[in-house]
Design a protein around this motif. Sequence first.
Motif, short mmCIF file in Angstrom:
data_model
loop_
_atom_site.label_atom_id
_atom_site.label_comp_id
_atom_site.label_asym_id
_atom_site.label_seq_id
_atom_site.Cartn_x
_atom_site.Cartn_y
_atom_site.Cartn_z
N GLY A 1 -82.92 -99.52 43.68
CA GLY A 1 -83.36 -98.12 43.69
C GLY A 1 -82.32 -97.19 43.08
O GLY A 1 -81.12 -97.44 43.10
N LEU A 2 -82.81 -96.07 42.54
CA LEU A 2 -81.95 -95.04 41.97
C LEU A 2 -81.95 -93.81 42.88
O LEU A 2 -82.82 -93.64 43.73
N ALA A 3 -80.97 -92.94 42.69
CA ALA A 3 -80.94 -91.68 43.43
C ALA A 3 -82.09 -90.79 42.95
O ALA A 3 -82.48 -90.85 41.79
N PRO A 4 -82.66 -89.97 43.86
CA PRO A 4 -82.24 -89.86 45.27
C PRO A 4 -82.88 -90.92 46.15
O PRO A 4 -84.09 -91.07 46.16
N ARG A 5 -82.05 -91.66 46.89
CA ARG A 5 -82.56 -92.65 47.83
C ARG A 5 -83.02 -91.98 49.12
O ARG A 5 -83.60 -92.62 49.98
N GLY A 6 -82.70 -90.69 49.22
CA GLY A 6 -83.10 -89.92 50.38
C GLY A 6 -82.54 -88.52 50.27
O GLY A 6 -81.96 -88.13 49.25
N TRP A 7 -82.70 -87.74 51.34
CA TRP A 7 -82.19 -86.37 51.34
C TRP A 7 -81.97 -85.92 52.77
O TRP A 7 -82.47 -86.52 53.72
N PHE A 8 -81.14 -84.91 52.91
CA PHE A 8 -80.87 -84.34 54.23
C PHE A 8 -81.81 -83.18 54.50
O PHE A 8 -81.96 -82.28 53.68
N GLN A 9 -82.44 -83.22 55.66
CA GLN A 9 -83.28 -82.13 56.13
C GLN A 9 -82.73 -81.65 57.46
O GLN A 9 -82.85 -82.31 58.48
N GLY A 10 -82.06 -80.50 57.43
CA GLY A 10 -81.46 -79.97 58.65
C GLY A 10 -80.45 -80.91 59.27
O GLY A 10 -80.34 -81.00 60.49
N GLY A 11 -79.71 -81.64 58.44
CA GLY A 11 -78.69 -82.57 58.93
C GLY A 11 -79.18 -83.96 59.23
O GLY A 11 -78.39 -84.84 59.56
N SER A 12 -80.48 -84.20 59.11
CA SER A 12 -81.05 -85.52 59.37
C SER A 12 -81.42 -86.19 58.05
O SER A 12 -82.07 -85.59 57.19
#
Length: 612
Positions: free
Chosen positions: A370-381
Motif C-alpha cells: 500500500g501507498l500513503a495515505p495508509r490512514g489519517w488522524f481524526q481528533g487524535g484517533s
Amino acid sequence: MICVFRACNVEQARTIFIMTVLLACAGIYLTANIRKFTIRHSVWLMPRPNPDARSDVTQEGAPQQTTGHTSRSNSNARSDVTQEGSSLRTDEDTLIPFFQKNGIKARKGVSAPNKAPLTEFERSLLSTSPLTDMTSAPDEIRSRVTLVAPRDQYRVGDRIQLRVDLYDGRGRIRTQGGDEVRMWLTAPSRNLTAVAAEVTDMRNGSYLGETTLQWAGVTRVRVSLTYPREFLRLVVKLRHTVHSGRWITATFKSGKGKKETTVCLTSQPVPGFKSTCNLTSKNAGIPWYCGRPTDPRLTCEHMAASSNLLYTPFSASPVEEELSRKMDREPFLRLIPTNITLVTVSGQGHTKEHQLPPCWSKPLRESWEGLAPRGWFQGGSWRPSTCSLPEMTRLYVQRCMRNTSMLLLGDSNMRHWWITITGLMNCSRVVNGKAWHAPRICESRRTNSSVHFAPHAMPFSVGHHSDLYNLPLPTALRRLEQRRNIVIVVHYYVHLSTEALHAYRDRVRAARQVIETYLDTHPKVKVKVIIRGPHVLYEGNRHHAMFGDTFGPVYIRMWKEEFRGLYDRVWFLNYWDMTIAAENMQCHPPESMILETVKVLFGYFCDKEMSH
C-alpha cells in the motif's frame, strides 16, 4: 457525407453511418474524461521554472541578481566513489584521540583499512559533490509549493496533487533530487486531524505529493524540507570515516582482576586495533567485531559486558559543519511557506469507517504494497484507509491475548509497547530487570498468556556500563512459551541508525532467515509475524548526523526488498506516514501516539477467533 456527391450502395452507406456514430461516442467519452486526465498528468504538463532564470524575490524582497553558477553538481568537485568502490578512509585523526580520551588503548596505523560495503543508496549519494557553499543548499524559505490542477470545489475522498520546487539560498531552481521532503494536510481547528501524502522524487529538484482529502471543512498544506541531499551525503560519508555515530564498547575481565575495554563494530578491522575478536557467533550470526585486548592475559572469551561512548565527534568542512548545526537546531520541521488552503465538502460514496472490513481480514500482502495515505488522524484517533480498528479496551486486549505468547523484540520503543500492553492485562507474574534494556516478561494465568520484551542483538547502545542482556531473535524465540497462538513482533531502528547501511541490511536478512525457518518448523501452531517499521523523529537527540531518522525510508525499502516471497505470511506495519501526519518530534512518541500504534498492532493480528 460522401454519398451526397456520388452514388453508393446501401452497404457502403451503413458502414459510413456506423463509423460516424463510433466517432461521436469517442468524442463524448474524451470530453467526459479530459478533466480526470488533466488532474492525473498535469504535473508533467505544468511548466517547470527555468533553472537559468533569476528568482523574482530575495529573502529581503528585492530582485535577485543572476549569476553564472547554478545548483548543478560541479563536475570538477571530488566524488567519494571510484570504480572499485568507496574511496573513503577511516578518520583516525579524529577517532584514535577520542578512544584514548575514554581510556581505550587504541593506536594509529595498526589496523588495516576498513572497507565496509556500500549500498546503492550510499553509492548514489557519494557520487555527488559535497557541499562547498551554504547558498547552494536548498532553502526552505525560497522554495515553492503548487497545487496541481486546482478545482473550484473539493469533496471528501478527492485525490489532490502538490508539487514542490526547491530553490537554493541564492534563489536558483534546484536541478537534482535526493532530498528528504515530507508533505501532509492538517485541519487547523481540530485536535490532531491530519493525513500524510505519498511523495515522489522527480529527480530534478521537484517533488510530487499525492493524498486523499479525508474530512469536510478547512484543510491546510504542510511541507517540510526535512533533510537536504547534501546533509544525507554527509551522514553517509561519516558512516564510512568514523564508522559509528555512537561507538559501543566491550569490557574484558579475567578472574585475576585483569580488565580492559575496547570498541566494537559491525565490520572489521576495528580502527585502532591490530587484531579483533570475532563475536558474530554470540550475536546470532550477525557480524559483530571488537578490538582484541592488548593485555595478552585477556582473550576474546573474557568479554563480559558492554557500554557505549558519547556521540562520535567528526571532522568535516566548515560548510558541512554549518549544515549539520542547522539540522540540530529549531525549527526542526523546516517548513516551506505556503498559503494553500482548501475547503472540502462532504462527498458522496466516501466509505465510512464502520463500513470498512476489520484490518485482520485484509490480505497480508496489502500491508507491504500500500501507498500513503495508509490512514489519517481524526481528533487524535488513527483511521486506516482500507480497514477498521477496534477500541483498545482492557477486555478486548485480554480476549486477544488468551492462549497467546507474544514476543516484542527491539529497542526502548518496543519496551514502551510492552508497558502499554501489559498495563491492559492482569499480570500474575512479572519479571522486570533493573536496567531499562533488560528483558521483561508478563505472565497471566487468567488468560494463559505472556508478553516478552527482548532487546535486539548488537549494535545496541546500553548507556552506562552493564552486563549483557541482548537477546538475538533465535535466542528470544527459544525462550518463548509454546501456546496455541504465537505473535512475534520485530523492530530494528534507532540503535542501528548510528551504523552504515550494510549493518541494517545484514539484520533484515538474518531476520528473514530466522522467521522463515520458524514459520516452516511450526506448522501446527498459529504463528503471526509482524515487522514494525520506523517512525519519524524530527528533533530526536539533536545529533542528526549521528543518530535519527535520516535513513528511515531506506530501511523501509530494505524490509520490502529482503522479505519478497514472504508478503503473504508476514505483516509489515508502516508507521512512517502516521508519524509524519502527527509531526512526531521525539525518539519515543507521546503516550497517546504509542496507544494508537498498539491499536494498529492488535487490529491486524487479533482476528475474529482470538477476540471472541
